[in-house]
Write a protein that holds these residues in place. Structure first.
Motif, PDB file in Angstrom:
ATOM      1  N   ASP A  53     -19.573   3.211  22.003  1.00  0.00           N
ATOM      2  CA  ASP A  53     -19.761   1.796  21.654  1.00  0.00           C
ATOM      3  C   ASP A  53     -19.007   0.872  22.610  1.00  0.00           C
ATOM      4  O   ASP A  53     -19.479  -0.209  22.950  1.00  0.00           O
ATOM      5  CB  ASP A  53     -19.402   1.514  20.193  1.00  0.00           C
ATOM      6  N   VAL A  57     -20.557  -2.119  25.719  1.00  0.00           N
ATOM      7  CA  VAL A  57     -20.034  -3.440  26.075  1.00  0.00           C
ATOM      8  C   VAL A  57     -19.720  -3.514  27.566  1.00  0.00           C
ATOM      9  O   VAL A  57     -20.055  -4.501  28.240  1.00  0.00           O
ATOM     10  CB  VAL A  57     -18.763  -3.776  25.261  1.00  0.00           C
ATOM     11  N   GLU A  60     -22.943  -3.788  29.498  1.00  0.00           N
ATOM     12  CA  GLU A  60     -23.541  -5.117  29.340  1.00  0.00           C
ATOM     13  C   GLU A  60     -22.798  -6.141  30.186  1.00  0.00           C
ATOM     14  O   GLU A  60     -23.420  -6.982  30.851  1.00  0.00           O
ATOM     15  CB  GLU A  60     -23.524  -5.531  27.871  1.00  0.00           C
ATOM     16  N   PRO A  83     -15.941 -10.570  28.338  1.00  0.00           N
ATOM     17  CA  PRO A  83     -16.294  -9.541  27.355  1.00  0.00           C
ATOM     18  C   PRO A  83     -16.897 -10.137  26.086  1.00  0.00           C
ATOM     19  O   PRO A  83     -17.790  -9.536  25.482  1.00  0.00           O
ATOM     20  CB  PRO A  83     -14.951  -8.866  27.086  1.00  0.00           C
ATOM     21  N   ALA A  86     -20.480 -10.611  26.644  1.00  0.00           N
ATOM     22  CA  ALA A  86     -21.199  -9.337  26.575  1.00  0.00           C
ATOM     23  C   ALA A  86     -21.467  -8.939  25.128  1.00  0.00           C
ATOM     24  O   ALA A  86     -22.557  -8.467  24.793  1.00  0.00           O
ATOM     25  CB  ALA A  86     -20.398  -8.248  27.291  1.00  0.00           C
ATOM     26  N   VAL A  87     -20.491  -9.127  24.259  1.00  0.00           N
ATOM     27  CA  VAL A  87     -20.669  -8.812  22.837  1.00  0.00           C
ATOM     28  C   VAL A  87     -21.797  -9.652  22.246  1.00  0.00           C
ATOM     29  O   VAL A  87     -22.678  -9.146  21.531  1.00  0.00           O
ATOM     30  CB  VAL A  87     -19.359  -9.053  22.060  1.00  0.00           C
ATOM     31  N   ILE A  90     -25.200  -8.410  23.409  1.00  0.00           N
ATOM     32  CA  ILE A  90     -25.605  -7.185  22.714  1.00  0.00           C
ATOM     33  C   ILE A  90     -26.155  -7.518  21.326  1.00  0.00           C
ATOM     34  O   ILE A  90     -27.206  -7.011  20.915  1.00  0.00           O
ATOM     35  CB  ILE A  90     -24.404  -6.223  22.596  1.00  0.00           C
ATOM     36  N   MET A 345     -13.791  -7.349  19.484  1.00  0.00           N
ATOM     37  CA  MET A 345     -15.167  -6.848  19.510  1.00  0.00           C
ATOM     38  C   MET A 345     -15.581  -6.154  18.215  1.00  0.00           C
ATOM     39  O   MET A 345     -16.419  -5.255  18.217  1.00  0.00           O
ATOM     40  CB  MET A 345     -15.328  -5.875  20.686  1.00  0.00           C
ATOM     41  N   VAL A 348     -19.179  -4.969  17.280  1.00  0.00           N
ATOM     42  CA  VAL A 348     -19.916  -3.912  17.987  1.00  0.00           C
ATOM     43  C   VAL A 348     -19.067  -2.679  18.321  1.00  0.00           C
ATOM     44  O   VAL A 348     -19.622  -1.651  18.696  1.00  0.00           O
ATOM     45  CB  VAL A 348     -20.548  -4.447  19.294  1.00  0.00           C
TER      46      VAL A 348
END
Length: 369
Positions: A53, A57, A60, A83, A86-87, A90, A345, A348
């Protein structure tokens, strides 16, 4: 740059240290999900493999085309994908609702300005559902004192409000190089003072205050506690330091070596941050930055959270040892298979949700009933 303990689980494989020499030619710091252990070592410069997982991230983020921070101007660096971006990407690809109330139900937030050390500073105040008054956590975001803001670190602060059932005052601060050290630390202290004086006005309990922060913010959470002690202000009940910067004088610790080219934080980036932060080289030994050598006796209990794949991992080890030596109660967890910035995060990354719960419970317990 947030239960799993210091030992690795069966699914988190330690890559042989003999592969370290391959890291010198590493051009990438992301481990592809399909990589074999040898490939991971060659491409990351780290001995450790990201969990599935976490890797999603990282992949991505890599796909978003960001440039190496250490090659940019501060203004350019602040425009790079994060980051947190990116989360969100997703979640959107999965068709998920990315609104704050959907991600963390039961917490609302409002943006306002509070009193800093040299004028007003932006802050975001998170409030859990319920009648209150609530305990108050003063929280500082990361970003190496140069980039990022409260929005980038919304996930961690919002999650703590939920898990600790407390108001969180997430305070921005003046950033370098426009405002060199100690401007950021002065603003951090001012934010705590504001919270102590104004807690009742935000439905908070002025007798139940705590400090928290991530990365550079973790450093400021600890250094602010020292300043609060010395100023005789209301003592925080607890300090939560998530992958804190504990010192800037030694960038050759074990984790600076084994995670030298990790993502999203690596050694060249930290060198770049420190260069932008300091007005003069000797400032790196100032106890507000070099907190492992600060006078730590008399601080409240501290909880430290670290990520395995992170140059700052050993700063947590050093901070824990220094606090113990000073007679301060300290607990620490290192989460295997995750990187710097994982704490926010939770939507995710499983370990992020666990870390927020772990840190939130420590804070909540310190507040009492």
């Amino acid at each position: 740059m947030n239960n799993v303990a210091l030992t690795a689980s069966a699914g988190k494989r330690l890559i042989r240290a003999s592969c370290v020499a391959l890291a010198a030619s590493a051009a990438l710091a992301i481990i592809p999900a399909h990589a074999a252990p040898g490939d991971a070592m060659a491409k990351t410069g780290t001995q450790y493999k990201a969990d599935a997982d976490m890797q999603v991230v990282l992949d991505e983020l890599a796909s978003m085309g960001g440039k190496p921070i250490e090659t940019l101007t501060p203004a350019e660096a602040r425009q790079q994908p994060t980051p947190a971006d990116a989360v969100m990407s997703i979640l959107k690809k999965k068709g998920k609702d990315t609104s704050p109330t959907a991600l963390v139900p039961g917490v609302t937030s409002v943006d306002r300005e509070i009193t800093g050390a040299a004028g007003n500073i932006p802050a975001r105040i998170y409030t859990p559902d319920g009648p209150g008054p609530f305990p108050v956590i003063v929280y500082y975001h990361g970003g190496g004192w140069v980039i990022a803001d409260k929005q980038v670190y919304d996930g961690g602060a919002r999650g703590l409000a939920k898990q600790a059932n407390a108001i969180v005052v997430s305070s921005d601060y003046r950033r370098a190089p426009e405002a060199k050290f100690p401007a950021s630390h002065d603003d951090a202290f001012a934010a705590y003072k504001w919270a102590a004086e104004n807690a009742a006005s935000i439905n908070g309990d002025p007798k139940r205050l705590a400090l928290a922060g991530e990365s550079a913010g973790g450093n400021m959470a600890i250094s602010t506690a020292v300043a609060v002690r010395d100023a005789g202000l209301v003592k925080p009940t607890h300090i939560l330091a998530v992958y804190p910067v504990a010192q800037t004088g030694n960038l050759n610790t074990k984790s600076y070596v084994d995670s030298a080219t990790a993502k999203p934080l690596n050694k060249p980036m930290i060198e770049w941050f420190v260069d932008k932060l300091l007005a003069k080289p000797e400032d790196k030994m100032d106890p507000r930055l070099d907190v492992v050598h600060a006078k730590l006796a008399g601080l409240p209990p501290v909880t430290i959270i670290n990520a395995q794949i992170d140059p700052l991992r050993e700063d947590g080890t050093m901070m824990q040892a220094a606090l113990k030596k000073a007679g301060v109660k300290v607990d620490r967890k290192v989460y295997d298979g995750v990187t710097h910035e994982f704490f926010g995060m939770a939507a995710v990354v499983k370990d992020a949700a666990d870390a927020q719960k772990y840190g939130g419970q420590a804070l909540k317990a310190s507040f009492g009933k």
